[in-house]
Design an enzyme around this catalytic site. Sequence first.
Site, PDB file in Angstrom:
ATOM      1  N   SER A 124       0.835  -1.216   0.000  1.00 32.66           N
ATOM      2  CA  SER A 124       0.000   0.000   0.000  1.00 32.66           C
ATOM      3  C   SER A 124       0.862   1.255   0.000  1.00 32.66           C
ATOM      4  O   SER A 124       1.974   1.246   0.532  1.00 32.66           O
ATOM      5  CB  SER A 124      -0.873  -0.004   1.270  1.00 32.66           C
ATOM      6  N   TYR A 148      -1.676  -0.175  10.982  1.00 28.11           N
ATOM      7  CA  TYR A 148      -1.993  -0.846   9.695  1.00 28.11           C
ATOM      8  C   TYR A 148      -0.829  -0.646   8.724  1.00 28.11           C
ATOM      9  O   TYR A 148      -0.311  -1.603   8.149  1.00 28.11           O
ATOM     10  CB  TYR A 148      -3.285  -0.290   9.101  1.00 28.11           C
ATOM     11  N   LYS A 152       2.048  -3.345   6.868  1.00 31.85           N
ATOM     12  CA  LYS A 152       2.405  -3.440   5.436  1.00 31.85           C
ATOM     13  C   LYS A 152       3.923  -3.268   5.265  1.00 31.85           C
ATOM     14  O   LYS A 152       4.575  -3.989   4.525  1.00 31.85           O
ATOM     15  CB  LYS A 152       1.660  -2.374   4.627  1.00 31.85           C
TER      16      LYS A 152
END
Length: 341
Positions: A124, A148, A152
């Site tokens: 991402s 989050y 990643k």
Amino acid sequence: MRILVTGAAGFIGSHTALALLTAGHEVVSFDNYSNSSQESLARVEKLAGESLERVDGDLRDFSALESLLKSGSFDVVVHFAGLKAVGESVEKPLLYYENNVSGTINLLRAMQLAACRKLVFSSSATVYGEVEMNPILESFPLSAVNPYGATKLMIEDICRDLAKSEAGWNIALLRYFNPVGAHESGEIGEDPIGIPNNLMPFVMQTAVGRHKQVNIYGNDYPTPDGTGVRDYIHVVDLANAHSRAVEKIDSFAGAEAVNLGTGQGSSVFELLAAASKAVGTEIPHSIAARRPGDAAAVWADAELAKKKLGWTAERDLDAMCRDHWRWQSKNPNGFRTESEC
Ligand code: WQD
């Protein structure tokens, strides 16, 4: 080729499974349906006119993954499964580290034991952290601004270290910008659980009457119209990029990152205008305070994807809104039936 797709029932996973089936690959789905519905897989099969194998499983179950990879004789793994709500990751970091990071370590170990070393990973743009300059190049510094994003980035680092430690790994780290839209049939699309944090699903749910109005988080940013600018990319373009990455996976020596964006930024007002055009009426909205942590502007440099994948995004903001609206208006409650709401 025979492809394992973790998270195939999800938004980007289902569109990618459809693209892979349409390209003639065999697809095996591995999903725990924690943030998706089996119905999406049934619709993917109908759209493709092909069947896919379903394995109901959880990334945290190493032995299930180990036996699946050992017996599955997969050529490539496309890995989407993971939790992805920024706000929830701040409230429940352990859940995100356990599910996303430990789950991916389980998958990588199971792949290693089965000598399956070709991976396309759903990364991402969030790994770029606080954005100072646009367009963003893959060589820009990486950092995490929430748990989050940290998961990643950790998974990317784990993939880079693994590829350095052992020859034979081909890993494509695909960094998505803002995925929106839906397949032109309106049969599959984004179906977030609860109140969506992201702009497009909230706009379209407002258009079907599920919310009173869209709150625009700030109109005093240093951008052309004062609202936040993002690189929205059509989910079908994103799915096609994954299909390309599968075809070209051998060209990824070790672990290599590629941006998946259009290379264009669009503001909140521009998206709202395109959405209102698609819906046919003005979508109620009002200006609210800035959302903490939001950057003013984020958009991709998309040159490397063109070079490495021979891929560029084809669909513009109007197409993204038209297709997203067709999905939302045909499925006001997503995959849930009236009785399940
Ligand atoms: C877009 C713009 C908001 C909602 C997030 C994740 C990121 C990635 C993509 C997974 C911003 C504004 C939003 C609303 C608004 N996901 N906005 N009203 O924040 O760029 O990125 O999705 O990898 O990790 O952080 O997307 O859609 O939330 O916001 O005005 O109700 O819309 O301020 O300018 P974002 P978004």
